[in-house]
Design a protein around this motif. Structure first.
Motif, short mmCIF file in Angstrom:
data_model
loop_
_atom_site.label_atom_id
_atom_site.label_comp_id
_atom_site.label_asym_id
_atom_site.label_seq_id
_atom_site.Cartn_x
_atom_site.Cartn_y
_atom_site.Cartn_z
N GLN A 8 0.85 -1.18 0.00
CA GLN A 8 0.00 0.00 0.00
C GLN A 8 0.89 1.24 0.00
O GLN A 8 1.81 1.35 0.80
N ALA A 10 0.98 5.44 0.13
CA ALA A 10 0.20 6.59 0.54
C ALA A 10 0.53 7.81 -0.32
O ALA A 10 1.65 7.96 -0.81
N ASP A 13 -5.16 9.90 5.34
CA ASP A 13 -4.48 8.93 6.21
C ASP A 13 -5.43 7.91 6.82
O ASP A 13 -5.03 7.08 7.63
N GLY A 16 -6.46 5.57 5.10
CA GLY A 16 -6.01 4.34 4.48
C GLY A 16 -6.98 3.79 3.46
O GLY A 16 -7.88 4.48 2.96
N ARG A 65 -5.03 -0.43 9.01
CA ARG A 65 -6.24 0.35 8.81
C ARG A 65 -7.49 -0.53 8.72
O ARG A 65 -8.53 -0.19 9.28
N PHE A 108 -1.00 0.63 6.37
CA PHE A 108 -0.83 1.90 5.68
C PHE A 108 0.62 2.09 5.25
O PHE A 108 1.54 1.97 6.05
N ASN A 109 0.79 2.40 3.95
CA ASN A 109 2.11 2.68 3.39
C ASN A 109 3.10 1.53 3.62
O ASN A 109 4.28 1.75 3.83
#
Length: 642
Positions: A73, A75, A89, A91, A511, A531-532
């Motif tokens: 993932q 961002a 943020d 997600g 997330r 996330f990220n």
């Protein structure tokens, strides 16, 4: 998300550095109470095992590498390197369905940058990327979430994807896992700040309708890297600005892949800044009611009046709701046959950052009533759990049950130890520049309370003890004013007195999640959307440790929608009846079509399965019910003419 940053306790970085590929690697924050407390928290959890009436002696192991899944993932810059307090943020989602009819559930990951990915389940815990062949990447859009549902009742799972100002997409499945974009013709190509998407048949005509959650306007007209619109500076004050509202939308399925916006016709007005919603028939009239989350204000509960109108009954059913709701799930936690409700509250926890020792407490709100748009006594500042007392009455008992946690996003519910009691996983924690926060796994102690079990079961710490991931690179020697003005204070502090290049390592954070038996061994596994970062593929060894008993129930509607969404299923075995509602919910931003999973404990025989179909038809099955198998039930009676 970072409401009113002036109230959040800052963390000063004292560089922990190492040379990596000619750059200096720094971990942020360097002194992290979330990390430093992990060993003590694990020991404290082990010391509670005398309280457990249920099995906790099994483990999850992150087998993402072994699974073959290489999705990461990514961002947008506003939520990554620039750390702007904006809704990006939140997600993205992860959803599951058998897209090609081979009996194995496949996984679709939604991404912000770089495109979504569909992974085919090969069996045995192995997956293969089939995105290009399926045609569902949407690499030019900023994704948020997706939902699988059979919108045309042809026996395969279609796919709806939401985006941030890129236009939402409805993909029609050809039955073999190849998808065609039919969004415009279907009337589902809305362009805005969309989020969760909930499929349900609100009027009982056998066609799946769609409730689309729209957050509200939180971006400018300026585009950044990857085509993402840059966020407004005061995004988390959006609820104070009426002109930023984007109403959520109810689309009626007209048949033949056509939908119509009937939001105003049925009395659904502005429900606030909504990221997700869910359905349940609380008054037992056969029509699903709608619970809509509000991430910046009070939630709304709408009672369905015969499929014609929705009436706001929040004050009657849920007079106090969380202020910053993020995830939601109806389920029967105490096996009394009634739907109880869990709501997670993420935003209230952003009022004040606290240490790990206070994570089980409600939030210490620092905001004014003017910012909250209501008196403090009107809200719950933390997770809420509403026990269904019957006759439309609910009792909020979150603290008594032990379901409070910190920085929660989406709850996913499933019977992890196959004992007949529904457990809860809550994808949780923040990322840069915050301290490490844990995911929560709550084992249901036979309806008495939920017991923290994430350390006992190997869910925490993540990835075998890893707590940080590469977040962004920064060149502290830059003099470019356009770059410098984007830097948040945390990055400015990093570069103070330095002129070298840094690789910043930030804390991991999940997330959303889905629970399903990904390796077909009979126990429930778990996939997260981190996330990220790469996902976690948490595979349970419960079935390898001991003999378990279970049943999966898959529904095929005839008069009802083909997936049977909205059905109530009761499994009677060993002198008790277990109840589940087929709502498709599998976590925040995650709705899918899965067989319902019933753990049966020590019971090795099933007495009966009862189904109340969305059409109103009732079905009782007492023969051919084999333990440790998938029971496929087709709605009785001839299909209606549509």
């Amino acid at each position: 998300m970072h409401l009113k940053r002036r109230h959040i306790v800052g963390v000063l970085l004292v560089g922990v550095a190492a040379a990596v590929s000619g750059q200096t690697q720094v971990r942020y924050p360097a002194k992290d109470p979330g990390v430093e407390s992990l060993a003590a928290r694990a020991k404290a959890q082990r010391d509670t095992t005398s309280q457990f009436k249920v099995d906790y002696q099994f483990q999850f192991k992150d087998l993402v590498k072994e699974s073959g899944i290489t999705f990461v993932q990514r961002a947008v810059d506003d939520a990554g390197r620039y750390h702007k307090p904006v809704h990006y943020d939140h997600g993205t989602g992860v959803v599951v369905a058998d897209v090609d009819g081979d009996g194995l559930e496949d996984v679709y990951f939604v991404n912000q940058i770089g495109g979504n990915q569909l992974w085919k389940n090969l069996g045995g815990g192995k997956f293969r990327n089939i995105t290009a062949d399926a045609g569902v990447a949407l690499a030019d859009r900023i994704g948020v979430t997706a939902s699988f549902a059979d919108v045309d009742n042809d026996g395969d799972q279609d796919l709806f994807v939401t985006t941030v100002r890129g236009g939402n997409v409805l993909f029609e499945n050809d039955g073999h896992g190849h998808f065609k974009d039919i969004s415009k013709a279907a009337g589902l190509d809305y362009v805005g700040h969309s989020s969760g998407a909930v499929f349900f048949d609100y009027d009982g005509d056998g066609l799946i309708d769609l409730y689309l959650c729209n957050v509200g306007r939180y971006t400018t007209e300026v585009k950044g890297r990857g085509g993402a619109y840059e966020g407004v500076r005061d995004a988390f004050e959006g609820h104070l600005h009426g002109d930023r509202t984007e109403a959520s939308i109810l689309y009626k399925n007209l048949g033949h892949n056509r939908f119509k916006d009937v939001t105003m016709d049925v009395g659904l007005g502005k429900a606030g800044w909504s990221g997700d919603a869910t359905v349940a028939d609380l008054n037992g009239d056969g029509f699903p009611d709608l619970y809509v989350l509000n991430m910046q204000g009070a939630d709304h509960f709408y009672e369905n009046a015969g499929g014609r109108k929705f009436v706001d009954k929040t004050a009657q059913y849920f007079p106090r709701t969380p202020w910053g709701s993020m995830g939601v799930k109806f389920f029967d936690y105490n096996n009394d046959g009634r739907p109880d409700l869990l709501v997670t509250d993420m935003h209230s926890d952003m009022s004040k950052e606290v240490g790990p020792d206070q994570e089980k407490l409600k939030s210490q709100i620092q905001w004014t009533e003017a910012f909250l748009r209501g008196p403090l006594k009107s809200f719950i500042f933390g997770n809420a759990f509403y026990r269904n007392l019957g006759n439309g009455k609910f009792d909020e008992i979150s603290d008594r049950l032990g379901v409070e946690n910190y920085w929660p996003w989406g709850p996913s519910v499933g019977d992890f130890n196959a004992d007949g009691w529904q457990d809860v996983f809550i994808a949780s924690s923040m990322n840069f520049p915050f301290r490490y926060g844990i995911n929560s796994l709550l084992l249901n102690n036979r309806g008495d309370k939920f017991l923290d079990s994430e350390f006992l079961l190997g869910v925490e710490p993540r990835r075998g003890g890893r707590t940080h991931t590469t977040w962004f690179d920064v060149d502290c020697s830059t003099k470019d004013p356009e770059i410098l003005k984007r830097w948040p204070k945390s990055v400015q502090d990093l570069c103070k007195g330095r002129s070298d290049k840094l690789t910043v390592m930030a804390t991991l954070g999940s997330r959303s999640s889905v629970i399903f038996d990904l390796d077909q061994d009979g126990d429930l596994d778990l996939i997260t959307s981190d996330f990220n970062s790469q996902p976690q593929v948490l595979v349970s060894d419960l079935a390898q440790r001991r003999t378990i008993h279970w049943a999966k129930v898959a529904l095929v509607g005839t008069a009802s929608n083909r997936n049977g969404l909205g059905a109530t299923v009761r499994v009677t075995a060993g002198g008790r009846t277990l109840t589940q509602w087929h709502d498709g919910k599998s976590g925040y931003l995650s709705q899918s079509v899965l067989p319902l999973y019933f753990g049966l404990g020590d019971t090795a025989a099933i007495d009966r399965v009862d189904v109340e179909w969305p059409s109103g038809r009732k079905q009782s099955v007492t023969s051919g019910l084999k333990v440790n198998s998938t029971i496929r039930l087709t709605e009785p009676g001839p299909p209606p003419r549509r």
